[in-house]
Scaffold this motif. Structure first.
Motif, PDB file in Angstrom:
ATOM      1  N   HIS A 119       7.442   2.557 -45.327  1.00 55.35           N
ATOM      2  CA  HIS A 119       6.094   2.227 -44.865  1.00 55.35           C
ATOM      3  C   HIS A 119       6.089   2.145 -43.339  1.00 55.35           C
ATOM      4  O   HIS A 119       6.934   1.472 -42.739  1.00 55.35           O
ATOM      5  CB  HIS A 119       5.656   0.883 -45.459  1.00 55.35           C
ATOM      6  N   VAL A 120       5.150   2.856 -42.708  1.00 55.56           N
ATOM      7  CA  VAL A 120       5.021   2.851 -41.253  1.00 55.56           C
ATOM      8  C   VAL A 120       3.877   1.925 -40.862  1.00 55.56           C
ATOM      9  O   VAL A 120       2.745   2.079 -41.348  1.00 55.56           O
ATOM     10  CB  VAL A 120       4.755   4.268 -40.711  1.00 55.56           C
ATOM     11  N   ARG A 154      10.786  -2.159 -50.161  1.00 53.36           N
ATOM     12  CA  ARG A 154      10.078  -1.456 -49.093  1.00 53.36           C
ATOM     13  C   ARG A 154      10.885  -1.496 -47.794  1.00 53.36           C
ATOM     14  O   ARG A 154      11.436  -2.534 -47.427  1.00 53.36           O
ATOM     15  CB  ARG A 154       8.705  -2.084 -48.861  1.00 53.36           C
ATOM     16  N   ILE A 155      10.928  -0.368 -47.102  1.00 47.88           N
ATOM     17  CA  ILE A 155      11.545  -0.276 -45.774  1.00 47.88           C
ATOM     18  C   ILE A 155      10.407  -0.080 -44.774  1.00 47.88           C
ATOM     19  O   ILE A 155       9.570   0.811 -44.948  1.00 47.88           O
ATOM     20  CB  ILE A 155      12.533   0.901 -45.698  1.00 47.88           C
ATOM     21  N   THR A 156      10.393  -0.909 -43.752  1.00 52.65           N
ATOM     22  CA  THR A 156       9.278  -0.896 -42.808  1.00 52.65           C
ATOM     23  C   THR A 156       9.709  -0.359 -41.447  1.00 52.65           C
ATOM     24  O   THR A 156      10.704  -0.829 -40.877  1.00 52.65           O
ATOM     25  CB  THR A 156       8.702  -2.315 -42.629  1.00 52.65           C
ATOM     26  N   VAL A 197      13.388  -0.922 -37.683  1.00 52.98           N
ATOM     27  CA  VAL A 197      13.488  -0.525 -39.092  1.00 52.98           C
ATOM     28  C   VAL A 197      13.997  -1.733 -39.856  1.00 52.98           C
ATOM     29  O   VAL A 197      15.103  -2.237 -39.583  1.00 52.98           O
ATOM     30  CB  VAL A 197      14.446   0.672 -39.279  1.00 52.98           C
ATOM     31  N   THR A 198      13.179  -2.229 -40.810  1.00 51.09           N
ATOM     32  CA  THR A 198      13.509  -3.467 -41.529  1.00 51.09           C
ATOM     33  C   THR A 198      13.727  -3.188 -43.007  1.00 51.09           C
ATOM     34  O   THR A 198      12.919  -2.487 -43.645  1.00 51.09           O
ATOM     35  CB  THR A 198      12.376  -4.501 -41.375  1.00 51.09           C
ATOM     36  N   ASP A 248      18.879  -7.858 -35.999  1.00 57.21           N
ATOM     37  CA  ASP A 248      18.768  -9.239 -36.466  1.00 57.21           C
ATOM     38  C   ASP A 248      19.021  -9.201 -37.959  1.00 57.21           C
ATOM     39  O   ASP A 248      18.425  -8.395 -38.681  1.00 57.21           O
ATOM     40  CB  ASP A 248      17.374  -9.826 -36.191  1.00 57.21           C
ATOM     41  N   SER A 249      19.920 -10.066 -38.432  1.00 50.99           N
ATOM     42  CA  SER A 249      20.253 -10.019 -39.849  1.00 50.99           C
ATOM     43  C   SER A 249      20.465 -11.424 -40.393  1.00 50.99           C
ATOM     44  O   SER A 249      20.962 -12.310 -39.681  1.00 50.99           O
ATOM     45  CB  SER A 249      21.523  -9.183 -40.068  1.00 50.99           C
ATOM     46  N   ARG A 250      20.068 -11.596 -41.631  1.00 53.77           N
ATOM     47  CA  ARG A 250      20.307 -12.853 -42.341  1.00 53.77           C
ATOM     48  C   ARG A 250      20.910 -12.498 -43.690  1.00 53.77           C
ATOM     49  O   ARG A 250      20.271 -11.815 -44.497  1.00 53.77           O
ATOM     50  CB  ARG A 250      18.998 -13.622 -42.514  1.00 53.77           C
ATOM     51  N   GLU A 251      22.131 -12.905 -43.903  1.00 48.45           N
ATOM     52  CA  GLU A 251      22.851 -12.497 -45.097  1.00 48.45           C
ATOM     53  C   GLU A 251      22.082 -12.910 -46.353  1.00 48.45           C
ATOM     54  O   GLU A 251      21.698 -14.059 -46.517  1.00 48.45           O
ATOM     55  CB  GLU A 251      24.260 -13.104 -45.099  1.00 48.45           C
ATOM     56  N   GLY A 252      21.862 -11.913 -47.219  1.00 51.80           N
ATOM     57  CA  GLY A 252      21.135 -12.177 -48.452  1.00 51.80           C
ATOM     58  C   GLY A 252      19.641 -11.942 -48.343  1.00 51.80           C
ATOM     59  O   GLY A 252      18.926 -11.968 -49.361  1.00 51.80           O
ATOM     60  N   PHE A 253      19.115 -11.715 -47.120  1.00 48.82           N
ATOM     61  CA  PHE A 253      17.671 -11.563 -46.930  1.00 48.82           C
ATOM     62  C   PHE A 253      17.275 -10.262 -46.241  1.00 48.82           C
ATOM     63  O   PHE A 253      16.088  -9.945 -46.168  1.00 48.82           O
ATOM     64  CB  PHE A 253      17.117 -12.748 -46.122  1.00 48.82           C
ATOM     65  N   GLY A 254      18.220  -9.525 -45.706  1.00 48.68           N
ATOM     66  CA  GLY A 254      17.877  -8.250 -45.102  1.00 48.68           C
ATOM     67  C   GLY A 254      18.234  -8.159 -43.627  1.00 48.68           C
ATOM     68  O   GLY A 254      18.710  -9.122 -43.012  1.00 48.68           O
TER      69      GLY A 254
END
Length: 550
Positions: free
Chosen positions: A410-411, A447-449, A463-464, A517-523
């Motif tokens: 999704h853009v 979903r990838i944003t 890209v999230t 930026d990363s949070r293990e288990g959340f993306g």
């Protein structure tokens, strides 16, 4: 007074005098050289040996010469210029200290008298005080080096002789300690040992006065390289070095450190025909400008090895790419039924081969890109680009990721044009790598944003995903070549381990920055910035970039 008591006291006095004068002689002989070094140790030892009986006599309880602690303190003043003296009572409490003790430690008498002698020791040395007391209670004298804590928290090293005291009936009456401050002597010996070690190092070591830029020390390798000797380099300056080597990078770096208020810098440069990694530290000394410690590590061999390795990898990659492209094309034709229908088992095996051929081509292309970037040969074509349109194009080009991994791309925020001067093909290459990683680590249906944001000077693209995230302990490996995180499972998910290092090199050569930026288990969100106006692509030194990417 019985002759037995007299003999014990005489022997103890003799032993204490010998210990103190011997300590003086040993310490001063090690520090003072020349003719003075032959006189002062001997004279000092004689004086100390003569003064010791006076001090011991001042401690004799009940003697008609001793009329109290006041008189005893006066007699102890004879030691003030030579030794640190304290007296401890049978309970281990400080009973008397001399003036030099007060001067060196910074305590007042009120802070000391009546306090346990263990207060002078740090916690880890309290056990030493217990051992000393046990030795004294056996009637033995203790000698050795002891640390002593001062009022301001400093710790000084002392050469100490502790002698037990007994009354006329032979009962334990405490102890007397005579100490010599050997802190400075130890520091000088340590400096001498350090100097001898530095002298034999294979790296060039220079010490330079920060104000005058004169050399105060060069080790053997540095003298050999410059042709300056120990009797002449002190007359040389960094300016002389710049003229001799034809390179004033070191001089400029030292000037920059002094004016910027920083304490350390590191860079690569070429001096005297060799490549060096240079480390400069500014060492302040009190209120003065201080000294520069300059260390040169010869990396000529490393650079040559990296060049040879790079050339070999490039050659092999070029040789492999053409046949692999043909193999991949042939398998693609077979899978598209160009040669007719295939048996199901043969088709399944062919699909596996095709995917792995794809992977090999990606690895080779990434290696070739890294090699081109490292050597400044990767081409960038800058042009005015609408990032909003480019994001829509990238999303459409990667629709196969949605089918393969069951994800949705999704853009966001792509309604208004966002103009930037950049290389659109290279930006698409970066985005494709980031989208591919996000798809591999996302669950089906997730979903990838993709999102773009801009400010006055730059544009930020992100890209999230909502995958497993990156373990905090492994975040430092993300942009390394062939990075393999514990949760990546490259064998199942595919990938080269080179994509992110290629992305980093491209973005930085386009004048931007990349991060995550990363949070293990959340993306995880990977992002990069691009300057809106980019007049030229900055190419780094080949060897420097190779080491950074390694």
């Amino acid at each position: 007074m019985s002759s037995k008591s007299f003999n014990k006291r005489t022997a103890a006095t003799f032993f204490l005098g010998t210990a103190i004068s011997g300590s003086w002689y040993t310490a001063t002989s090690a520090l003072i050289t020349g003719q003075t070094g032959e006189i002062i140790p001997v004279v000092g030892a004689i004086v100390l040996a003569g003064l010791t009986p006076l001090a011991v006599n001042a401690l004799r309880p009940g003697d008609d010469r001793v009329s109290g602690k006041h008189y005893m303190a006066q007699r102890l003043k004879a030691f003030d210029s030579h030794a640190i003296v304290n007296i401890v009572d049978p309970e281990g409490l400080l009973e008397q200290v001399n003036d030099r003790f007060i001067e060196l430690t910074g305590y007042t008498r009120a802070q000391l008298i009546g306090q346990p002698v263990s207060m002078l020791y740090q916690e880890e040395f309290r056990e030493l005080a217990t051992k000393i007391r046990a030795t004294l209670m056996q009637g033995k004298t203790w000698q050795g080096e002891t640390p002593m804590r001062c009022a301001d928290g400093r710790v000084i090293q002392t050469q100490c002789t502790v002698m037990p005291l007994f009354d006329k009936k032979g009962a334990w009456a405490g102890s007397i300690s005579a100490r010599t401050d050997v802190t400075h002597a130890n520091e000088l010996l340590a400096e001498r040992d350090t100097s001898e070690t530095l002298y034999e190092l294979r790296d060039d070591i220079w010490i330079v006065d920060a104000e005058t830029h004169c050399f105060s020390y060069m080790n053997r390798v540095a003298m050999s390289r410059t042709g300056w000797h120990s009797d002449s380099y002190s007359k040389r300056t960094l300016e002389d070095l710049a003229k001799k080597s034809g390179n004033q990078t070191v001089l400029d770096a030292c000037r920059s450190l002094a004016t910027a208020g920083k304490t350390m810098t590191q860079f690569d440069t070429e001096l005297f025909g060799n490549h060096f990694q240079v480390t400069i530290k500014l060492l302040p000394i009190g209120g003065t400008a201080g000294r520069f410690l300059i260390m040169l590590h010869d990396i000529s061999d490393i650079i040559n090895e990296e060049r040879m390795k790079s050339e070999f990898i490039s050659m092999v990659s070029h040789e492999l790419r053409s046949p692999l492209t043909s193999i991949k094309g042939s398998m693609g034709l077979l899978l598209s039924r160009a040669a007719g229908e295939l048996p199901s088992k043969a088709r399944a095996l062919l699909e596996i081969s095709h995917r792995n051929a794809d992977r090999l081509v990606l690895i080779i292309n990434d290696i070739l890109d890294l090699e081109k970037i490292a050597n400044g040969r990767l081409e960038f074509n800058l042009e005015e680009t609408d990032i909003a349109e480019l994001l829509r194009e990238t999303s459409a080009a990667n629709s196969s990721l949605e089918q393969r991994h069951g994800v949705r791309i999704h853009v966001e925020n792509n309604d208004s044009p966002m103009q930037v001067t950049t290389d659109p093909n290279r930006v698409i290459q970066v985005l494709t790598n980031l989208l591919s990683n996000a798809a591999k680590f996302s669950k089906p249906g997730e979903r990838i944003t993709i999102r773009a944001e801009e400010n006055e000077d730059e544009l930020r693209i992100s890209v999230t995903d909502r995958g497993p995230g990156i373990p905090a302990s492994e975040e430092h490996k993300v942009f390394q070549r062939f990075a393999d995180l514990s949760n990546s499972n490259r064998a199942d998910k595919g990938g080269t381990g080179l994509g992110l290092s290629v992305c980093k090199a491209i973005v930085e050569n386009l004048g931007g920055k990349i991060g995550f930026d990363s949070r293990e288990g959340f993306g995880t969100t990977f992002y990069f910035t691009l300057p809106k106006k980019n007049s030229q692509v900055a190419a780094e030194e080949p060897a420097s970039l190779l080491r950074e990417a390694s």
